[in-house]
Design a protein around this motif. Structure first.
Motif, mmCIF file in Angstrom:
data_model
loop_
_atom_site.group_PDB
_atom_site.id
_atom_site.type_symbol
_atom_site.label_atom_id
_atom_site.label_comp_id
_atom_site.label_asym_id
_atom_site.label_seq_id
_atom_site.Cartn_x
_atom_site.Cartn_y
_atom_site.Cartn_z
ATOM 1 N N PHE A 146 1.092 -0.880 0.217
ATOM 2 C CA PHE A 146 0.347 -0.153 0.252
ATOM 3 C C PHE A 146 0.766 1.539 -0.133
ATOM 4 C CE2 PHE A 146 -3.724 -2.810 1.078
ATOM 5 C CZ PHE A 146 -4.464 -1.837 0.302
ATOM 6 N N ALA A 147 2.026 1.351 1.174
ATOM 7 C CA ALA A 147 2.590 2.609 0.424
ATOM 8 C C ALA A 147 3.952 2.692 0.035
ATOM 9 C CB ALA A 147 3.826 2.131 2.459
ATOM 10 N N ASP A 148 4.228 1.600 -0.932
ATOM 11 C CA ASP A 148 5.103 2.008 -2.008
ATOM 12 C C ASP A 148 4.045 2.361 -2.945
ATOM 13 O OD1 ASP A 148 7.395 0.644 -0.957
ATOM 14 O OD2 ASP A 148 7.365 -1.204 -1.190
ATOM 15 N N ALA A 149 2.910 1.720 -3.452
ATOM 16 C CA ALA A 149 2.088 2.218 -4.741
ATOM 17 C C ALA A 149 1.686 3.443 -3.859
ATOM 18 C CB ALA A 149 0.933 0.968 -4.453
ATOM 19 N N GLY A 150 1.542 3.945 -2.514
ATOM 20 C CA GLY A 150 1.374 5.683 -2.791
ATOM 21 C C GLY A 150 0.066 5.344 -1.918
ATOM 22 N N LYS A 151 -0.916 4.835 -1.998
ATOM 23 C CA LYS A 151 -1.974 4.741 -1.636
ATOM 24 C C LYS A 151 -2.093 4.859 0.379
ATOM 25 C CE LYS A 151 -4.227 1.459 -4.612
ATOM 26 N NZ LYS A 151 -4.188 0.184 -5.443
ATOM 27 N N PRO A 152 -3.191 5.210 0.368
ATOM 28 C CA PRO A 152 -3.437 6.145 1.564
ATOM 29 C C PRO A 152 -3.220 5.122 3.019
ATOM 30 C CG PRO A 152 -5.568 6.647 0.463
ATOM 31 C CD PRO A 152 -4.955 6.108 -0.757
ATOM 32 N N ILE A 153 -3.450 5.048 3.710
ATOM 33 C CA ILE A 153 -3.028 4.500 4.998
ATOM 34 C C ILE A 153 -3.772 5.613 6.634
ATOM 35 C CG2 ILE A 153 -2.191 2.401 6.917
ATOM 36 C CD1 ILE A 153 -0.199 2.234 4.677
ATOM 37 N N ALA A 154 -4.433 5.147 6.426
ATOM 38 C CA ALA A 154 -4.990 5.145 8.498
ATOM 39 C C ALA A 154 -4.876 4.265 9.599
ATOM 40 C CB ALA A 154 -7.069 5.326 8.226
ATOM 41 N N VAL A 155 -4.759 4.728 10.467
ATOM 42 C CA VAL A 155 -4.036 3.794 12.019
ATOM 43 C C VAL A 155 -4.786 4.263 12.813
ATOM 44 C CG1 VAL A 155 -1.989 4.675 11.504
ATOM 45 C CG2 VAL A 155 -2.285 2.464 12.569
ATOM 46 N N ILE A 156 -4.659 3.491 13.946
ATOM 47 C CA ILE A 156 -5.590 4.136 15.673
ATOM 48 C C ILE A 156 -4.674 2.852 16.072
ATOM 49 C CG2 ILE A 156 -7.725 3.217 15.237
ATOM 50 C CD1 ILE A 156 -8.739 5.310 16.834
ATOM 51 N N CYS A 157 -4.557 3.823 17.471
ATOM 52 C CA CYS A 157 -3.728 3.344 18.345
ATOM 53 C C CYS A 157 -2.717 2.284 18.528
ATOM 54 C CB CYS A 157 -4.792 2.418 19.162
ATOM 55 S SG CYS A 157 -5.112 1.436 20.777
ATOM 56 N N HIS A 158 -3.219 0.882 18.656
ATOM 57 C CA HIS A 158 -1.103 -0.131 18.503
ATOM 58 C C HIS A 158 -1.297 -0.797 17.222
ATOM 59 C CE1 HIS A 158 -2.232 0.405 22.841
ATOM 60 N NE2 HIS A 158 -0.681 -0.190 23.050
ATOM 61 N N GLY A 159 -2.534 -0.124 16.221
ATOM 62 C CA GLY A 159 -2.099 -0.723 14.992
ATOM 63 C C GLY A 159 -1.161 -0.076 14.093
ATOM 64 N N GLY A 160 -0.866 0.366 15.007
ATOM 65 C CA GLY A 160 0.785 1.611 13.790
ATOM 66 C C GLY A 160 2.007 0.562 14.469
ATOM 67 N N TRP A 161 2.000 -0.539 14.784
ATOM 68 C CA TRP A 161 3.205 -1.524 15.153
ATOM 69 C C TRP A 161 3.465 -2.471 13.268
ATOM 70 C CZ3 TRP A 161 1.370 -3.924 20.330
ATOM 71 C CH2 TRP A 161 1.957 -3.268 21.430
ATOM 72 N N VAL A 162 3.025 -2.293 13.376
ATOM 73 C CA VAL A 162 2.903 -3.272 11.168
ATOM 74 C C VAL A 162 3.400 -1.775 10.969
ATOM 75 C CG1 VAL A 162 0.027 -2.894 10.947
ATOM 76 C CG2 VAL A 162 1.713 -4.864 9.939
ATOM 77 N N ASP A 204 -0.514 13.420 7.777
ATOM 78 C CA ASP A 204 1.089 13.451 6.941
ATOM 79 C C ASP A 204 -0.094 12.971 5.697
ATOM 80 O OD1 ASP A 204 3.618 12.289 5.969
ATOM 81 O OD2 ASP A 204 4.345 13.091 7.984
ATOM 82 N N SER A 205 0.820 14.357 4.887
ATOM 83 C CA SER A 205 0.762 13.837 3.225
ATOM 84 C C SER A 205 2.533 13.656 2.784
ATOM 85 C CB SER A 205 0.060 15.124 2.617
ATOM 86 O OG SER A 205 -0.855 15.624 3.608
ATOM 87 N N GLY A 206 3.088 12.440 2.864
ATOM 88 C CA GLY A 206 4.561 12.664 2.460
ATOM 89 C C GLY A 206 3.983 11.525 1.626
ATOM 90 N N PRO A 207 5.076 10.467 0.669
ATOM 91 C CA PRO A 207 4.893 9.657 -0.372
ATOM 92 C C PRO A 207 4.032 8.962 -0.246
ATOM 93 C CG PRO A 207 6.718 8.957 1.071
ATOM 94 C CD PRO A 207 6.246 10.286 1.677
ATOM 95 N N PHE A 208 3.160 8.931 1.096
ATOM 96 C CA PHE A 208 1.767 8.214 0.611
ATOM 97 C C PHE A 208 0.528 8.937 2.089
ATOM 98 C CE2 PHE A 208 3.709 5.617 3.793
ATOM 99 C CZ PHE A 208 2.522 5.548 4.569
ATOM 100 N N THR A 209 -0.075 9.311 2.025
ATOM 101 C CA THR A 209 -1.105 9.703 2.887
ATOM 102 C C THR A 209 -1.256 8.913 4.207
ATOM 103 O OG1 THR A 209 -2.472 11.541 1.619
ATOM 104 C CG2 THR A 209 -2.977 11.345 3.648
ATOM 105 N N LEU A 210 -1.495 9.261 5.344
ATOM 106 C CA LEU A 210 -0.701 8.257 6.289
ATOM 107 C C LEU A 210 -2.557 8.896 7.712
ATOM 108 C CD1 LEU A 210 0.103 6.577 8.289
ATOM 109 C CD2 LEU A 210 2.088 7.902 8.985
#
Length: 180
Positions: free
Chosen positions: A100-116, A153-159
């Motif tokens: 997803f990140a390499d394709a520039g597709k957006p990712i939404a994460v909450i709480c402990h989901g960010g470990w991945v 955060d609008s870096g290489p993929f929106t987060l």
């Protein structure tokens, strides 16, 4: 806004998902007209929790080996301590997040989901928020951690990131903007 052609993946482990952090974004996405699919390591159901108390089970739509970032417009990573800890140990989950990140597709994460996200190596140079206990993990991975209700955060993929269930109204608002 038209969401009827949008497809959103929700990636979770087999248990320990914080129920509100799965159910409320799912409802926001589907109520807007987008399609949501639940992805996990194995078929069957996954077990959500209200903190430490078992809550509802949810049916898995796709297993990791059948899921592809090419088939979706965005990815949601719900929290839950056990969920985040499990998901980061599945090579297929880490590969999917990286895709997803390499394709520039957006990712939404909450709480402990960010470990991945950390395991996938995609947070360096990014600014995000999470449950406070992850701040050192993010900093060690090269990210800037902030204590905010929601951070975009609008870096290489929106987060889009949030800290906890109380932040879900802001998280869902930014999630819908993300997939619009």
């Amino acid at each position: 806004m038209a969401y009827d052609d949008k497809r959103v993946a929700f990636l979770v482990g087999p248990e320990g998902i914080e129920q509100a952090e799965l159910a409320e974004p799912w409802k926001a996405v589907t109520d807007a007209g987008a399609s949501a699919k639940l992805i996990s390591k194995d078929s069957g159901t996954v077990q959500a929790f209200n903190h430490l108390t078992p809550a509802d089970e949810f049916p898995v739509d796709l297993t990791l080996d059948a899921a592809s970032a090419d088939d979706f417009d965005a990815l949601v990573l719900p929290g839950g301590v056990a969920n985040g800890d499990q998901v980061r140990t599945f090579p297929g989950a880490v590969a999917l997040v990286k895709a997803f990140a390499d394709a520039g597709k957006p990712i939404a994460v909450i709480c402990h989901g960010g470990w991945v996200l950390i395991e996938a190596g995609v947070v360096g140079g990014r600014t995000l928020t999470s449950w406070p206990s992850l701040q050192t993990d993010y900093r060690n991975a090269g990210a800037t951690w902030v204590d905010e209700e929601v951070r975009v955060d609008s870096g290489p993929f929106t987060l889009v990131s949030s800290r906890k269930p109380d932040d879900l109204p802001a998280f869902n608002r930014e999630l819908l903007k993300l997939i619009a």
